[in-house]
Write a protein that holds these residues in place. Structure first.
Motif, mmCIF file in Angstrom:
data_model
loop_
_atom_site.group_PDB
_atom_site.id
_atom_site.type_symbol
_atom_site.label_atom_id
_atom_site.label_comp_id
_atom_site.label_asym_id
_atom_site.label_seq_id
_atom_site.Cartn_x
_atom_site.Cartn_y
_atom_site.Cartn_z
ATOM 1 N N PHE A 4 -1.033 67.249 91.836
ATOM 2 C CA PHE A 4 -0.297 65.995 91.666
ATOM 3 C C PHE A 4 0.057 65.407 93.021
ATOM 4 N N TYR A 5 0.584 66.234 93.923
ATOM 5 C CA TYR A 5 0.956 65.745 95.247
ATOM 6 C C TYR A 5 -0.269 65.276 96.027
ATOM 7 N N LEU A 6 -1.328 66.073 95.973
ATOM 8 C CA LEU A 6 -2.536 65.757 96.742
ATOM 9 C C LEU A 6 -3.176 64.455 96.252
ATOM 10 N N ILE A 7 -3.380 64.323 94.955
ATOM 11 C CA ILE A 7 -4.085 63.149 94.407
ATOM 12 C C ILE A 7 -3.196 61.918 94.482
ATOM 13 N N ASN A 8 -1.905 62.111 94.277
ATOM 14 C CA ASN A 8 -0.963 61.002 94.414
ATOM 15 C C ASN A 8 -1.052 60.401 95.814
ATOM 16 N N ALA A 9 -1.013 61.250 96.841
ATOM 17 C CA ALA A 9 -1.083 60.768 98.228
ATOM 18 C C ALA A 9 -2.431 60.131 98.520
ATOM 19 N N THR A 10 -3.508 60.754 98.047
ATOM 20 C CA THR A 10 -4.846 60.212 98.279
ATOM 21 C C THR A 10 -5.014 58.853 97.608
ATOM 22 N N GLY A 11 -4.575 58.767 96.348
ATOM 23 C CA GLY A 11 -4.695 57.509 95.613
ATOM 24 C C GLY A 11 -3.888 56.396 96.254
ATOM 25 N N ALA A 12 -2.649 56.712 96.643
ATOM 26 C CA ALA A 12 -1.792 55.700 97.276
ATOM 27 C C ALA A 12 -2.392 55.212 98.588
ATOM 28 N N THR A 13 -3.037 56.118 99.326
ATOM 29 C CA THR A 13 -3.645 55.753 100.613
ATOM 30 C C THR A 13 -4.872 54.868 100.413
ATOM 31 N N ILE A 14 -5.724 55.223 99.460
ATOM 32 C CA ILE A 14 -6.962 54.476 99.231
ATOM 33 C C ILE A 14 -6.679 53.055 98.752
ATOM 34 N N ILE A 15 -5.695 52.909 97.871
ATOM 35 C CA ILE A 15 -5.432 51.600 97.261
ATOM 36 C C ILE A 15 -4.617 50.674 98.163
ATOM 37 N N ARG A 16 -3.972 51.223 99.191
ATOM 38 C CA ARG A 16 -3.048 50.449 100.022
ATOM 39 C C ARG A 16 -3.662 49.202 100.660
ATOM 40 N N PRO A 17 -4.882 49.251 101.227
ATOM 41 C CA PRO A 17 -5.446 48.029 101.828
ATOM 42 C C PRO A 17 -5.596 46.886 100.829
ATOM 43 N N PHE A 18 -5.970 47.201 99.595
ATOM 44 C CA PHE A 18 -6.183 46.166 98.585
ATOM 45 C C PHE A 18 -4.855 45.584 98.098
ATOM 46 N N THR A 19 -3.867 46.457 97.870
ATOM 47 C CA THR A 19 -2.588 45.978 97.360
ATOM 48 C C THR A 19 -1.838 45.174 98.424
ATOM 49 N N GLY A 20 -1.974 45.566 99.690
ATOM 50 C CA GLY A 20 -1.326 44.811 100.763
ATOM 51 C C GLY A 20 -1.868 43.392 100.864
ATOM 52 N N LYS A 21 -3.188 43.258 100.768
ATOM 53 C CA LYS A 21 -3.793 41.921 100.804
ATOM 54 C C LYS A 21 -3.407 41.113 99.572
ATOM 55 N N TRP A 22 -3.327 41.775 98.424
ATOM 56 C CA TRP A 22 -2.889 41.116 97.193
ATOM 57 C C TRP A 22 -1.485 40.545 97.386
ATOM 58 N N TYR A 23 -0.608 41.343 97.972
ATOM 59 C CA TYR A 23 0.765 40.895 98.213
ATOM 60 C C TYR A 23 0.771 39.654 99.103
ATOM 61 N N ASP A 24 0.022 39.681 100.186
ATOM 62 C CA ASP A 24 0.019 38.557 101.118
ATOM 63 C C ASP A 24 -0.536 37.282 100.494
ATOM 64 N N ARG A 25 -1.488 37.420 99.574
ATOM 65 C CA ARG A 25 -2.100 36.242 98.950
ATOM 66 C C ARG A 25 -1.245 35.694 97.809
ATOM 67 N N LYS A 26 -0.693 36.580 96.978
ATOM 68 C CA LYS A 26 -0.045 36.150 95.739
ATOM 69 C C LYS A 26 1.481 36.272 95.751
ATOM 70 N N GLY A 27 2.039 36.919 96.767
ATOM 71 C CA GLY A 27 3.476 37.144 96.758
ATOM 72 C C GLY A 27 3.835 38.447 96.062
ATOM 73 N N PRO A 28 5.120 38.752 95.954
ATOM 74 C CA PRO A 28 5.535 40.077 95.455
ATOM 75 C C PRO A 28 5.486 40.247 93.947
ATOM 76 N N TRP A 29 5.526 39.168 93.176
ATOM 77 C CA TRP A 29 5.796 39.287 91.745
ATOM 78 C C TRP A 29 4.677 39.988 90.977
ATOM 79 N N SER A 30 3.458 39.489 91.076
ATOM 80 C CA SER A 30 2.369 40.048 90.264
ATOM 81 C C SER A 30 2.036 41.479 90.658
ATOM 82 N N ILE A 31 2.068 41.775 91.950
ATOM 83 C CA ILE A 31 1.717 43.119 92.405
ATOM 84 C C ILE A 31 2.783 44.131 91.977
ATOM 85 N N ILE A 32 4.055 43.748 92.020
ATOM 86 C CA ILE A 32 5.115 44.675 91.631
ATOM 87 C C ILE A 32 5.116 44.896 90.124
ATOM 88 N N ILE A 33 4.938 43.834 89.349
ATOM 89 C CA ILE A 33 4.909 43.979 87.888
ATOM 90 C C ILE A 33 3.742 44.865 87.456
#
Length: 384
Positions: free
Chosen positions: A243-272
């Motif tokens: 759980f710890y290993l895959i959680n950290a790996t998944g969070a790391t891999i997805i971070r570039p995409f979610t960060g760009k999503w935040y910058d383009r769309k704002g906080p609401w859609s990404i947080i929901i």
């Protein structure tokens, strides 16, 4: 002209230093309560190991946030990081319980200063238009460091000794200090300081909403920290480390995409969206009986909680002027500490009457509450 790049030399060095800070500090967390028992501490005193550290961290952050308004960040970051190393070295020499607990307060103070200063430097280094993406990348140093550290600490303690653990933690903290020293002092915006008010600085007024959401979201993380190992034993899950290993790996891999999503769309859609994934992760985990269930829950939690928290931190910083980013970061991290503290206390009481699986299902509701509050804020923003 504003720098448009995130991965500057200064940013990479800060990332590495913050990674070392989190590993060096958090590798001690699962060991100190057990060690305190060896010097004849009571169960109440063992419980104070975490509580007193939290008190120190929460109380110092308003002062750190206020100091960082209009002052250079690097000297404070270096001093706090060096203090983490020094306080770590002192643990084996304190065989009197009350001195040990007193040191926990000072260790919490150093931790609060270090994490707040490092995050504020990160805000200074990241281009404003890419803040969501940049803070997402930077938060990997905290997420991965916090997940690796407990397992590393347990391995060193079980395989060698408490003194070896302390020496390893101190050396890693020293590497964090050295790395910080090589970072050129970043530019920062000077701002006019208002009179210091302790309670208002604990929660920066303009960042109150992301801070409140951070408290609610952290209830689920606190449940994971407190009960996951126990849950694994109850369910016969022998590979709980997955759980710890895959959680950290998944969070790391997805971070570039979610960060760009935040910058383009704002906080609401990404947080929901991420909150919904967090809700599903806790439901899956609560019924887990094999490794497939555990891995599925870890992927969902990494994508959900691992996206919500850096998004909330970025949102908190964006709600204030840049010179007050230190105060906003102090507010965010204090919210995290408060959430973990509330979770550990209340869920610890609930655990006497209900199963751990039921606890996970209860705290899953926190993600739904966050999603609903953010959606309400979005409607208000749209209307205005």
């Amino acid at each position: 002209m504003e720098n448009k790049h995130i991965y500057t030399t200064s940013f990479v060095l800060l990332f590495v230093s913050n990674f070392f800070v989190f590993i060096g500090f958090e590798m001690l967390l699962p060991i100190l309560p057990a060690y305190l028992l060896t010097i004849n501490a009571s169960s109440v005193q063992v419980g104070l190991v975490t509580s007193l550290f939290t008190v120190g961290a929460v109380c110092i952050r308003p002062f750190v946030g206020y100091y960082l308004i209009g002052n250079r960040r690097k000297p404070l970051a270096v001093a706090a990081c060096a203090a983490l190393m020094i306080f770590t070295i002192l643990y084996p020499f304190l065989q009197v319980v009350w001195l040990f607990l007193l040191l926990r307060i000072f260790h919490g103070i150093a931790w609060g200063g270090s994490t707040t200063a490092n995050s504020t430097i990160a805000v200074d280094l990241i281009p404003k238009k890419r803040l969501g993406e940049g803070m997402g990348y930077f938060s990997v140093s905290t997420t991965v460091g916090a997940i690796i550290a407990p397992s590393l600490g347990l391995y060193i303690y079980d395989s060698y000794s408490f003194e070896a653990l302390i020496g390893s933690s101190a050396m890693i903290s020293l590497l964090a200090v050295i790395t910080l020293l090589f970072i050129p002092a970043p530019e920062f915006e000077k701002g006019e300081k208002q009179p210091f008010r302790f309670f208002s600085m604990i929660f920066e007024k303009e960042a109150w909403f992301p801070a409140l959401l951070a408290v609610i979201t952290t209830l689920a993380f606190g449940a994971i920290l407190t009960f996951l190992v126990l849950f694994g034993k109850q369910q016969g899950l022998s590979h709980i480390f997955l759980f710890y290993l895959i959680n950290a790996t998944g969070a790391t891999i997805i971070r570039p995409f979610t960060g760009k999503w935040y910058d383009r769309k704002g906080p609401w859609s990404i947080i929901i969206s991420s909150a919904v994934l967090g809700f599903l992760s806790m439901i899956v985990l609560s019924y887990a009986t094999n490794d497939f269930h555990l891995i599925t829950a870890a992927i969902l939690f990494g994508a959900g909680y691992g996206t919500v928290m850096p998004s909330l931190q970025t949102w908190a910083v964006q709600k204030v002027s840049k010179e007050k980013s230190g105060a906003a970061n102090a507010t965010f991290f204090s919210s995290f500490d408060v959430g973990v503290g509330i979770s550990a206390f209340t869920l610890g009481i609930l655990a006497k009457w209900i199963s751990v699986g039921s606890i996970f299902r209860i705290v899953s509701i926190s993600f739904i509450v966050v999603a609903l509050l953010v959606y309400k804020d979005y409607l208000q923003e749209k209307k205005s």
